[in-house]
Design a protein around this motif. Structure first.
Motif, PDB file in Angstrom:
ATOM      1  N   TYR A   1       0.852  -1.192   0.000  1.00 24.37           N
ATOM      2  CA  TYR A   1       0.000   0.000   0.000  1.00 24.37           C
ATOM      3  C   TYR A   1       0.886   1.240   0.000  1.00 24.37           C
ATOM      4  CZ  TYR A   1       0.879  -0.665   5.027  1.00 24.37           C
ATOM      5  OH  TYR A   1       1.467  -0.883   6.249  1.00 24.37           O
TER       6      TYR A   1
ATOM      7  N   ASP B   1      -8.145   5.565   6.455  1.00 24.76           N
ATOM      8  CA  ASP B   1      -8.245   5.476   5.002  1.00 24.76           C
ATOM      9  C   ASP B   1      -7.348   4.366   4.467  1.00 24.76           C
ATOM     10  OD1 ASP B   1     -10.004   7.697   4.654  1.00 24.76           O
ATOM     11  OD2 ASP B   1      -8.311   9.081   4.824  1.00 24.76           O
ATOM     12  N   VAL B   2      -6.150   4.300   5.011  1.00 23.45           N
ATOM     13  CA  VAL B   2      -5.183   3.285   4.594  1.00 23.45           C
ATOM     14  C   VAL B   2      -5.618   1.909   5.092  1.00 23.45           C
ATOM     15  CG1 VAL B   2      -2.761   2.588   4.637  1.00 23.45           C
ATOM     16  CG2 VAL B   2      -3.361   5.021   4.663  1.00 23.45           C
TER      17      VAL B   2
ATOM     18  N   LYS C   1      -8.527   0.717   5.543  1.00 18.10           N
ATOM     19  CA  LYS C   1      -9.612   0.165   4.726  1.00 18.10           C
ATOM     20  C   LYS C   1      -9.057  -0.590   3.519  1.00 18.10           C
ATOM     21  CE  LYS C   1     -12.899   3.790   5.997  1.00 18.10           C
ATOM     22  NZ  LYS C   1     -13.608   5.005   5.538  1.00 18.10           N
ATOM     23  N   TYR C   2      -8.029  -0.031   2.901  1.00 18.50           N
ATOM     24  CA  TYR C   2      -7.436  -0.697   1.745  1.00 18.50           C
ATOM     25  C   TYR C   2      -6.673  -1.957   2.159  1.00 18.50           C
ATOM     26  CZ  TYR C   2      -4.620  -1.710  -2.302  1.00 18.50           C
ATOM     27  OH  TYR C   2      -4.017  -2.368  -3.350  1.00 18.50           O
TER      28      TYR C   2
ATOM     29  N   TYR D   1      -8.869  -4.873   2.509  1.00 16.01           N
ATOM     30  CA  TYR D   1      -9.122  -5.557   1.235  1.00 16.01           C
ATOM     31  C   TYR D   1      -7.970  -6.494   0.870  1.00 16.01           C
ATOM     32  CZ  TYR D   1      -9.093  -6.147  -3.838  1.00 16.01           C
ATOM     33  OH  TYR D   1      -9.004  -6.669  -5.103  1.00 16.01           O
TER      34      TYR D   1
ATOM     35  N   SER E   1      -9.141 -10.180  -2.511  1.00 16.47           N
ATOM     36  CA  SER E   1      -7.936  -9.832  -3.285  1.00 16.47           C
ATOM     37  C   SER E   1      -7.128 -11.062  -3.684  1.00 16.47           C
ATOM     38  CB  SER E   1      -7.050  -8.881  -2.479  1.00 16.47           C
ATOM     39  OG  SER E   1      -6.563  -9.519  -1.304  1.00 16.47           O
TER      40      SER E   1
ATOM     41  N   ILE F   1      -2.953   5.019  -2.231  1.00 15.28           N
ATOM     42  CA  ILE F   1      -4.161   5.382  -1.510  1.00 15.28           C
ATOM     43  C   ILE F   1      -3.881   6.757  -0.907  1.00 15.28           C
ATOM     44  CG2 ILE F   1      -3.379   3.827   0.353  1.00 15.28           C
ATOM     45  CD1 ILE F   1      -7.045   4.653  -0.279  1.00 15.28           C
TER      46      ILE F   1
END
Length: 262
Positions: A186, A232-233, A235-236, A239, A245, A255
């Motif tokens: 990320y 925010d990070v 959440k990714y 995934y 994934s 992101i």
């Protein structure tokens, strides 16, 4: 109630900031989450572990230096022993050093590389060995950055280390796909954490502008109109840690709210 068949994750650098947010999100997703940080952050990492347990998931706090070639395998073994397995590794721990390259000391270069790149390599390797031994695949996730695509001035060693994470992630994905292990990274942008407060202070000093103005200057480039928060990070990463994934590997995805476009 604890789910006896929960998948197990390990998040490094989880005492605060992005690492803490990732650990808590994975616990909310139903994973048991081991957390790591250095001894100086022992109180913070224990608080993160307690917050995870408050969600009903198991946790295990491990103090270790991710740049130490003996401590990292011992950390992974401790997690597997305590929680029963290792299914997700999030190599999040990282540091920054803000200084022009002409004035940079070799020791400072080495310190950044030891945590940000060597540390990610050691975590990737130890996690992959454990996952291969288990025989059920796994998810390995690393911390890169938008500077893995375009460096920032005065962040030379940090930028170089994150470019290295991007390349390492691709190589590991190629080698370990046969073991049903995916490897992705990320790439956060400007995040409201203590690291970015430090970056702002040093950039302001170097550029001769008031504290806070450097962060404001760089934030003006964000298409979404706001600085990121750690969630925010997280959440990714949620995934990347999930089965959604499963067909994604070798990727380093930004992101960042729309700063850098590749």
């Amino acid at each position: 109630m604890t789910n006896s068949i929960s998948r197990v994750a390990l998040v490094t650098g989880a005492g605060r900031g992005i690492g803490r947010a990732i650990a808590l999100r994975l616990a909310q997703d139903g994973l048991d989450v081991a957390v790591n940080d250095i001894a100086a952050n022992a109180e913070a990492i224990n608080e993160t572990a307690e917050a995870i347990r408050a969600t009903g998931q198991r946790s295990h706090a491990v103090l270790a230096d991710v740049s130490d070639a003996e401590e990292v395998p011992n950390m992974v073994a401790s997690v597997a022993s305590e929680l029963g397995a290792l299914d997700v590794m999030v190599a999040n721990a990282g540091i920054a050093h803000i200084q022009g390259l002409l004035d940079l000391e070799v020791a400072d270069w080495d310190r950044v590389m030891s945590v940000n790149l060597r540390g990610v390599f050691l975590c990737y390797q130890a996690a992959a060995r454990q996952m291969i031994k288990q025989g059920s695949g796994g998810k390995i996730i690393g911390a890169a950055s938008i500077v893995a695509y375009r460096p920032f001035a005065l962040l030379g060693p940090y930028s170089a280390s994150k470019w290295g994470v991007r390349g390492l992630t691709q190589a590991a994905a190629m080698e370990w796909a046969k073991h049903k292990i995916t490897v992705n990274a990320y790439c956060p942008g400007i995040v409201g954490t203590s690291m970015w407060e430090q970056i702002d202070e040093k950039l302001a000093e170097e550029e001769g502008i008031p504290k806070g103005d450097a962060l404001k200057k760089y934030s003006e480039a964000i298409a979404m109109g706001r600085v990121s928060v750690p969630e925010d990070v997280a959440k990714y990463v949620s995934y990347l840690a999930s089965t959604d994934s499963d067909y994604m590997t070798g990727q380093s995805v930004m992101i960042d709210g729309g700063i850098q476009f590749s």
